[in-house]
Design a protein around this motif. Structure first.
Motif, PDB file in Angstrom:
ATOM      1  N   LEU A  92       0.827  -1.201   0.000  1.00  0.00           N
ATOM      2  CA  LEU A  92       0.000   0.000   0.000  1.00  0.00           C
ATOM      3  C   LEU A  92       0.868   1.261   0.000  1.00  0.00           C
ATOM      4  CD1 LEU A  92      -2.875   1.132   0.086  1.00  0.00           C
ATOM      5  CD2 LEU A  92      -2.786   0.950   2.587  1.00  0.00           C
ATOM      6  N   SER A  93       1.989   1.204   0.704  1.00  0.00           N
ATOM      7  CA  SER A  93       2.860   2.378   0.806  1.00  0.00           C
ATOM      8  C   SER A  93       3.493   2.746  -0.529  1.00  0.00           C
ATOM      9  CB  SER A  93       3.960   2.138   1.844  1.00  0.00           C
ATOM     10  OG  SER A  93       4.931   1.231   1.358  1.00  0.00           O
ATOM     11  N   LYS A  94       3.434   1.842  -1.498  1.00  0.00           N
ATOM     12  CA  LYS A  94       3.997   2.122  -2.820  1.00  0.00           C
ATOM     13  C   LYS A  94       3.091   3.033  -3.646  1.00  0.00           C
ATOM     14  CE  LYS A  94       6.510  -2.282  -2.984  1.00  0.00           C
ATOM     15  NZ  LYS A  94       6.633  -3.609  -3.645  1.00  0.00           N
ATOM     16  N   ARG A  95       1.824   3.204  -3.203  1.00  0.00           N
ATOM     17  CA  ARG A  95       0.906   4.049  -3.982  1.00  0.00           C
ATOM     18  C   ARG A  95       0.330   5.233  -3.215  1.00  0.00           C
ATOM     19  NH1 ARG A  95      -4.801   1.845  -4.080  1.00  0.00           N
ATOM     20  NH2 ARG A  95      -4.875   0.025  -2.716  1.00  0.00           N
ATOM     21  N   ILE A  96       0.531   5.289  -1.895  1.00  0.00           N
ATOM     22  CA  ILE A  96       0.070   6.438  -1.122  1.00  0.00           C
ATOM     23  C   ILE A  96       1.121   6.761  -0.066  1.00  0.00           C
ATOM     24  CG2 ILE A  96      -2.369   5.808  -1.397  1.00  0.00           C
ATOM     25  CD1 ILE A  96      -2.283   4.966   1.608  1.00  0.00           C
ATOM     26  N   ALA A 108       9.180  -3.376  15.537  1.00  0.00           N
ATOM     27  CA  ALA A 108       9.994  -2.494  14.705  1.00  0.00           C
ATOM     28  C   ALA A 108      10.991  -3.292  13.874  1.00  0.00           C
ATOM     29  CB  ALA A 108      10.722  -1.478  15.586  1.00  0.00           C
ATOM     30  N   ASN A 109      11.568  -4.340  14.462  1.00  0.00           N
ATOM     31  CA  ASN A 109      12.502  -5.186  13.715  1.00  0.00           C
ATOM     32  C   ASN A 109      11.819  -5.857  12.528  1.00  0.00           C
ATOM     33  OD1 ASN A 109      14.988  -4.842  15.044  1.00  0.00           O
ATOM     34  ND2 ASN A 109      14.401  -6.230  16.690  1.00  0.00           N
ATOM     35  N   LEU A 110      10.581  -6.281  12.722  1.00  0.00           N
ATOM     36  CA  LEU A 110       9.847  -6.901  11.619  1.00  0.00           C
ATOM     37  C   LEU A 110       9.552  -5.888  10.519  1.00  0.00           C
ATOM     38  CD1 LEU A 110       7.369  -9.175  13.603  1.00  0.00           C
ATOM     39  CD2 LEU A 110       9.202  -9.944  12.091  1.00  0.00           C
ATOM     40  N   LEU A 111       9.140  -4.690  10.911  1.00  0.00           N
ATOM     41  CA  LEU A 111       8.919  -3.639   9.917  1.00  0.00           C
ATOM     42  C   LEU A 111      10.199  -3.370   9.126  1.00  0.00           C
ATOM     43  CD1 LEU A 111       6.847  -1.081  12.056  1.00  0.00           C
ATOM     44  CD2 LEU A 111       5.964  -2.483  10.187  1.00  0.00           C
ATOM     45  N   SER A 112      11.303  -3.296   9.844  1.00  0.00           N
ATOM     46  CA  SER A 112      12.585  -3.041   9.194  1.00  0.00           C
ATOM     47  C   SER A 112      12.975  -4.179   8.255  1.00  0.00           C
ATOM     48  CB  SER A 112      13.670  -2.845  10.260  1.00  0.00           C
ATOM     49  OG  SER A 112      14.947  -2.737   9.685  1.00  0.00           O
ATOM     50  N   SER A 116      13.207  -3.630   4.257  1.00  0.00           N
ATOM     51  CA  SER A 116      14.512  -3.813   3.623  1.00  0.00           C
ATOM     52  C   SER A 116      14.418  -4.796   2.460  1.00  0.00           C
ATOM     53  CB  SER A 116      15.532  -4.307   4.655  1.00  0.00           C
ATOM     54  OG  SER A 116      15.716  -3.368   5.691  1.00  0.00           O
ATOM     55  N   GLN A 117      13.674  -5.875   2.662  1.00  0.00           N
ATOM     56  CA  GLN A 117      13.505  -6.848   1.586  1.00  0.00           C
ATOM     57  C   GLN A 117      12.833  -6.233   0.364  1.00  0.00           C
ATOM     58  OE1 GLN A 117      11.378 -10.217   3.178  1.00  0.00           O
ATOM     59  NE2 GLN A 117      13.096 -10.904   4.445  1.00  0.00           N
ATOM     60  N   SER A 118      11.904  -5.292   0.625  1.00  0.00           N
ATOM     61  CA  SER A 118      11.172  -4.650  -0.475  1.00  0.00           C
ATOM     62  C   SER A 118      11.886  -3.415  -1.000  1.00  0.00           C
ATOM     63  CB  SER A 118       9.764  -4.275  -0.008  1.00  0.00           C
ATOM     64  OG  SER A 118       9.034  -5.416   0.373  1.00  0.00           O
ATOM     65  N   LYS A 119      13.015  -3.073  -0.360  1.00  0.00           N
ATOM     66  CA  LYS A 119      13.804  -1.908  -0.780  1.00  0.00           C
ATOM     67  C   LYS A 119      12.995  -0.614  -0.756  1.00  0.00           C
ATOM     68  CE  LYS A 119      17.140  -4.461  -3.597  1.00  0.00           C
ATOM     69  NZ  LYS A 119      16.757  -5.791  -3.093  1.00  0.00           N
ATOM     70  N   ILE A 120      12.204  -0.466   0.311  1.00  0.00           N
ATOM     71  CA  ILE A 120      11.481   0.783   0.519  1.00  0.00           C
ATOM     72  C   ILE A 120      11.749   1.273   1.937  1.00  0.00           C
ATOM     73  CG2 ILE A 120       9.613   0.069  -1.047  1.00  0.00           C
ATOM     74  CD1 ILE A 120       7.905  -0.056   1.601  1.00  0.00           C
ATOM     75  N   LYS A 121      11.398   2.524   2.203  1.00  0.00           N
ATOM     76  CA  LYS A 121      11.550   3.091   3.533  1.00  0.00           C
ATOM     77  C   LYS A 121      10.160   3.370   4.091  1.00  0.00           C
ATOM     78  CE  LYS A 121      14.922   5.771   5.983  1.00  0.00           C
ATOM     79  NZ  LYS A 121      16.198   6.495   5.820  1.00  0.00           N
ATOM     80  N   LEU A 122       9.896   2.837   5.267  1.00  0.00           N
ATOM     81  CA  LEU A 122       8.599   3.028   5.903  1.00  0.00           C
ATOM     82  C   LEU A 122       8.648   4.190   6.884  1.00  0.00           C
ATOM     83  CD1 LEU A 122       7.356  -0.594   6.784  1.00  0.00           C
ATOM     84  CD2 LEU A 122       6.286   1.000   5.185  1.00  0.00           C
ATOM     85  N   MET A 150      15.423   4.238  15.746  1.00  0.00           N
ATOM     86  CA  MET A 150      15.976   5.247  14.862  1.00  0.00           C
ATOM     87  C   MET A 150      17.081   4.698  13.963  1.00  0.00           C
ATOM     88  SD  MET A 150      17.758   8.881  15.931  1.00  0.00           S
ATOM     89  CE  MET A 150      19.176   8.047  16.650  1.00  0.00           C
ATOM     90  N   VAL A 151      17.814   3.718  14.434  1.00  0.00           N
ATOM     91  CA  VAL A 151      18.963   3.215  13.668  1.00  0.00           C
ATOM     92  C   VAL A 151      18.619   1.973  12.843  1.00  0.00           C
ATOM     93  CG1 VAL A 151      20.597   4.168  15.315  1.00  0.00           C
ATOM     94  CG2 VAL A 151      19.784   1.827  15.636  1.00  0.00           C
ATOM     95  N   LEU A 152      17.373   1.513  12.900  1.00  0.00           N
ATOM     96  CA  LEU A 152      17.000   0.337  12.113  1.00  0.00           C
ATOM     97  C   LEU A 152      16.941   0.703  10.634  1.00  0.00           C
ATOM     98  CD1 LEU A 152      14.196  -1.255  14.326  1.00  0.00           C
ATOM     99  CD2 LEU A 152      16.551  -2.053  14.038  1.00  0.00           C
ATOM    100  N   PRO A 153      17.446  -0.165   9.768  1.00  0.00           N
ATOM    101  CA  PRO A 153      17.428   0.143   8.336  1.00  0.00           C
ATOM    102  C   PRO A 153      16.023   0.197   7.759  1.00  0.00           C
ATOM    103  CG  PRO A 153      18.210  -2.104   8.717  1.00  0.00           C
ATOM    104  CD  PRO A 153      18.126  -1.447  10.055  1.00  0.00           C
TER     105      PRO A 153
END
Length: 362
Positions: A92-96, A108-112, A116-122, A150-153
């Motif tokens: 969803l974040s790829k379109r809005i 937070a680790n799961l989000l990161s 990272s796998q999708s090469k996007i920044k949340l 803050m330091v999670l990729p």
């Protein structure tokens, strides 16, 4: 129209939208209303037209519905901790513009990981518990958690948020101004601590329907997220957030039986009215499961699935076949029980809208 059904007064609806938009603009804070109350894209767009910067939802599936109808700035104010939900949010974040939430390092680790796998920044906000004892990192642990997030990729921690409602010193209260100001101040203080530690917190998001107008006055608060104000309900009236005349949504029901002088039965029970806000509980001490308009001596005392039992004190001109209007205790959960609502203007013209985001559990 047949009953039971939800009828919305368009004039009151628009006045409520303007009222909260004026609160945000006069205090120079952003308004991001929670659509949990109405779950209808049309109404969300009316809120945006009046000045809201975006909307708040609780579920990824709700966000998907709203995005499908053209809403492009959405905050999911609920921790995402499962792979399926996180991956749906990433798509969803790829379109809005999508903001997600976390309240623990595991989440937070799961989000990161998946970002990272999708090469996007949340874009992420940290939820803080300020007294409701629901989701949210404990207040005195929030700073250290923010440092780790803050330091999670592939995560961008942009803000903190809380939901507390009318709580003061750890207890539910009717002192709305004091509760709202306290809520705002404790969150601004935390944001200032984080900023001094090099964490760039630009969003401080607070406020429920009872507290938003007061929390918005606190310097440093950047956003309010009220929801119920769109319709209001019996609970909000009792809090003092509104007058009965501002309640825009009523449930219309038909009297189907009048077995005795002190009893009438309506065609709306627990499948029509939310029962999550129970009667006779402090501090509100609500009478029954809703307020019967024009009949102060009548109480919706009991409900089963298809029946509502009205207790009548003294006399009441209520007959079989009469249609009554009831303001439910909790309109948010009540709307979620209905497939559609009808919005009626001052001329009696009616438009029906499907509650498109109802029943979205994921």
């Amino acid at each position: 129209m047949d009953t039971p059904t939800i009828i919305i007064d368009r004039s009151k609806l628009m006045n409520n939208i303007k009222k909260m938009a004026d609160v945000s603009s006069s205090n120079k804070v952003s308004l991001r209303p929670h659509i949990k109350t109405h779950k209808i894209p049309y109404i969300a767009k009316e809120q945006l037209k009046a000045g809201a910067v975006g909307i708040t939802v609780a579920k990824v599936s709700e966000a998907e519905v709203m995005a499908d109808y053209g809403i492009t700035d959405i905050f999911i104010a609920y921790p995402l901790v499962t792979e399926k939900k996180i991956k749906k949010a990433i798509e969803l974040s790829k379109r809005i513009r999508l903001i997600v939430a976390t309240d623990c390092l595991q989440g937070a680790n799961l989000l990161s990981k998946f970002a990272s796998q999708s090469k996007i920044k949340l874009e992420v906000r940290l939820e803080v518990d300020t007294g409701l004892r629901r989701t949210g990192v404990l207040y005195n642990e929030a700073l250290e958690l923010a440092k780790k997030i803050m330091v999670l990729p592939n995560l961008h921690l942009t803000g903190i948020y809380t939901f507390r409602g009318p709580v003061l010193n750890g207890k539910t209260t009717l002192q709305l101004k004091e509760a709202g100001i306290e809520e705002g101040k404790v969150m601004v203080t935390l944001a200032e601590q984080m900023n001094r530690e090099g964490i760039d917190i630009r969003d401080v998001s607070v406020g429920s329907t009872p507290t938003s107008e007061f929390a918005a006055e606190v310097a440093g608060v950047t956003e309010i997220r009220p929801g119920t104000y769109i319709f209001y309900d019996a609970m909000q009236e009792k809090y003092g957030s509104c007058a009965e005349e501002e309640c825009a949504a009523t449930v219309h029901v038909t009297v189907v039986s009048r077995p005795s002088h002190d009893l009438a039965i309506i065609d709306g029970g627990s499948k029509t009215f939310a029962t999550d806000v129970q009667p006779n509980q402090p501090p509100l001490l609500l009478k029954g499961f809703g307020k019967i308009v024009g009949h102060p001596n009548v109480t919706l005392e009991r409900v089963t699935e298809e029946h509502g039992m009205l207790h009548i004190e003294g006399d009441a001109n209520i007959r079989v076949g009469d249609v009554l209007q009831i303001i439910p205790n909790h309109i948010c959960s009540t709307v979620n029980l209905h497939n559609e609502v009808s919005i009626i203007d001052q001329y009696g013209d009616c438009e029906r809208y499907a509650v498109l985001a109802r029943g979205k559990l994921q």
